[in-house]
Scaffold this motif. Sequence first.
Motif, mmCIF file in Angstrom:
data_model
loop_
_atom_site.group_PDB
_atom_site.id
_atom_site.type_symbol
_atom_site.label_atom_id
_atom_site.label_comp_id
_atom_site.label_asym_id
_atom_site.label_seq_id
_atom_site.Cartn_x
_atom_site.Cartn_y
_atom_site.Cartn_z
ATOM 1 N N LEU A 135 -13.788 -19.774 22.225
ATOM 2 C CA LEU A 135 -12.681 -20.730 22.289
ATOM 3 C C LEU A 135 -12.334 -21.253 20.912
ATOM 4 N N ARG A 136 -11.069 -21.592 20.728
ATOM 5 C CA ARG A 136 -10.673 -22.272 19.500
ATOM 6 C C ARG A 136 -11.018 -23.749 19.654
ATOM 7 N N PRO A 137 -11.812 -24.326 18.734
ATOM 8 C CA PRO A 137 -12.188 -25.740 18.854
ATOM 9 C C PRO A 137 -10.988 -26.671 18.976
ATOM 10 N N GLU A 138 -9.905 -26.362 18.283
ATOM 11 C CA GLU A 138 -8.701 -27.192 18.348
ATOM 12 C C GLU A 138 -8.209 -27.313 19.789
ATOM 13 N N ARG A 139 -8.156 -26.184 20.499
ATOM 14 C CA ARG A 139 -7.692 -26.186 21.891
ATOM 15 C C ARG A 139 -8.708 -26.898 22.798
ATOM 16 N N LEU A 140 -9.984 -26.645 22.547
ATOM 17 C CA LEU A 140 -11.042 -27.248 23.349
ATOM 18 C C LEU A 140 -11.019 -28.765 23.225
ATOM 19 N N VAL A 141 -10.915 -29.264 21.990
ATOM 20 C CA VAL A 141 -10.902 -30.704 21.747
ATOM 21 C C VAL A 141 -9.653 -31.336 22.356
ATOM 22 N N ALA A 142 -8.495 -30.691 22.180
ATOM 23 C CA ALA A 142 -7.252 -31.228 22.749
ATOM 24 C C ALA A 142 -7.359 -31.346 24.259
ATOM 25 N N VAL A 191 -9.422 -35.615 14.225
ATOM 26 C CA VAL A 191 -10.709 -34.958 14.434
ATOM 27 C C VAL A 191 -11.202 -34.335 13.133
ATOM 28 N N LYS A 192 -12.441 -34.642 12.788
ATOM 29 C CA LYS A 192 -13.096 -34.077 11.608
ATOM 30 C C LYS A 192 -14.293 -33.261 12.079
ATOM 31 N N SER A 193 -14.393 -32.041 11.554
ATOM 32 C CA SER A 193 -15.483 -31.158 11.947
ATOM 33 C C SER A 193 -15.874 -30.298 10.751
ATOM 34 N N GLU A 194 -17.133 -29.855 10.740
ATOM 35 C CA GLU A 194 -17.608 -28.991 9.659
ATOM 36 C C GLU A 194 -17.196 -27.539 9.881
ATOM 37 N N ILE A 195 -16.727 -27.204 11.087
ATOM 38 C CA ILE A 195 -16.278 -25.834 11.342
ATOM 39 C C ILE A 195 -14.759 -25.822 11.399
ATOM 40 N N PRO A 196 -14.124 -24.680 11.085
ATOM 41 C CA PRO A 196 -12.663 -24.603 11.175
ATOM 42 C C PRO A 196 -12.214 -24.779 12.629
ATOM 43 N N LEU A 197 -11.255 -25.667 12.841
ATOM 44 C CA LEU A 197 -10.811 -25.965 14.203
ATOM 45 C C LEU A 197 -9.920 -24.871 14.786
ATOM 46 N N ARG A 198 -9.369 -24.008 13.939
ATOM 47 C CA ARG A 198 -8.458 -22.975 14.443
ATOM 48 C C ARG A 198 -9.111 -21.602 14.553
ATOM 49 N N ARG A 199 -10.401 -21.506 14.257
ATOM 50 C CA ARG A 199 -11.100 -20.225 14.344
ATOM 51 C C ARG A 199 -11.992 -20.219 15.592
ATOM 52 N N PRO A 200 -11.872 -19.188 16.451
ATOM 53 C CA PRO A 200 -12.669 -19.162 17.687
ATOM 54 C C PRO A 200 -14.173 -19.221 17.418
ATOM 55 N N THR A 201 -14.875 -19.899 18.299
ATOM 56 C CA THR A 201 -16.330 -19.968 18.240
ATOM 57 C C THR A 201 -16.878 -19.942 19.658
ATOM 58 N N SER A 202 -18.112 -19.518 19.796
ATOM 59 C CA SER A 202 -18.800 -19.596 21.089
ATOM 60 C C SER A 202 -20.155 -20.265 20.890
ATOM 61 N N SER A 203 -20.295 -20.945 19.759
ATOM 62 C CA SER A 203 -21.524 -21.666 19.443
ATOM 63 C C SER A 203 -21.247 -23.159 19.443
ATOM 64 N N GLY A 204 -22.273 -23.918 19.726
ATOM 65 C CA GLY A 204 -22.133 -25.367 19.747
ATOM 66 C C GLY A 204 -21.713 -25.913 18.388
#
Length: 196
Positions: free
Chosen positions: A143-150, A164-177
């Motif tokens: 999932l893209r964190p941006e979409r998940l957070v929204a 929202v501030k995060s250490e990972i890019p919010l527009r790059r898909p991730t499947s890790s916490g």
Amino acid sequence: MSSLLNTVLPCYVRRTRLPLLSLRCVDCRSETATTGQGRFRVNANGKLLDVWLLVRCVSCGRTHKLTVHERAPVKSFDPTQLDGYHSSDPDLVASTLLDPRLARRHHFALNWEGCWRLDTPSVWVDEPWPVQVVVHFEDPVPLRPERLVARGLGLSRNAVLRRVKSEIPLRRPTSSGFTFTVLPGDSRSTTSEIPG
């Protein structure tokens, strides 16, 4: 920033059902298959076993076999695992399907659309801002964190980028916490951006 945080809240990405497979059918050339309820087929040939995960084409209903084990000695199986294959244990079906080695071997991808939900605390409005949120993935849902957070916080995507501030890019898909911090709304925010 961490010294200013008042609250740390957990969110969980959970699977609601098994994902569909993007796998071309040899009969109708459709790209979608499903495990349905999830079934294994076990075939014994002397002291050797073949184990397949059965999937069905969504369009034409043809059953396809995905090889899980091929000509493996019976003694190489843990008895509990072997029982799970014989009984088509749902947890074993899920862990087998989600194993990336199976996807690579059979050249399919998982389609997670509509197969997951985000469980968030119901106390957002009552919590003082800023809030730190820890996202846990129970399954590897990309999932893209941006979409998940929204979706989880009920914020617009513009508000996510502002607040929202995060250490990972919010527009790059991730499947890790990952962890993110939600800052207080500013004068441009509207009440519809804050979940109720």
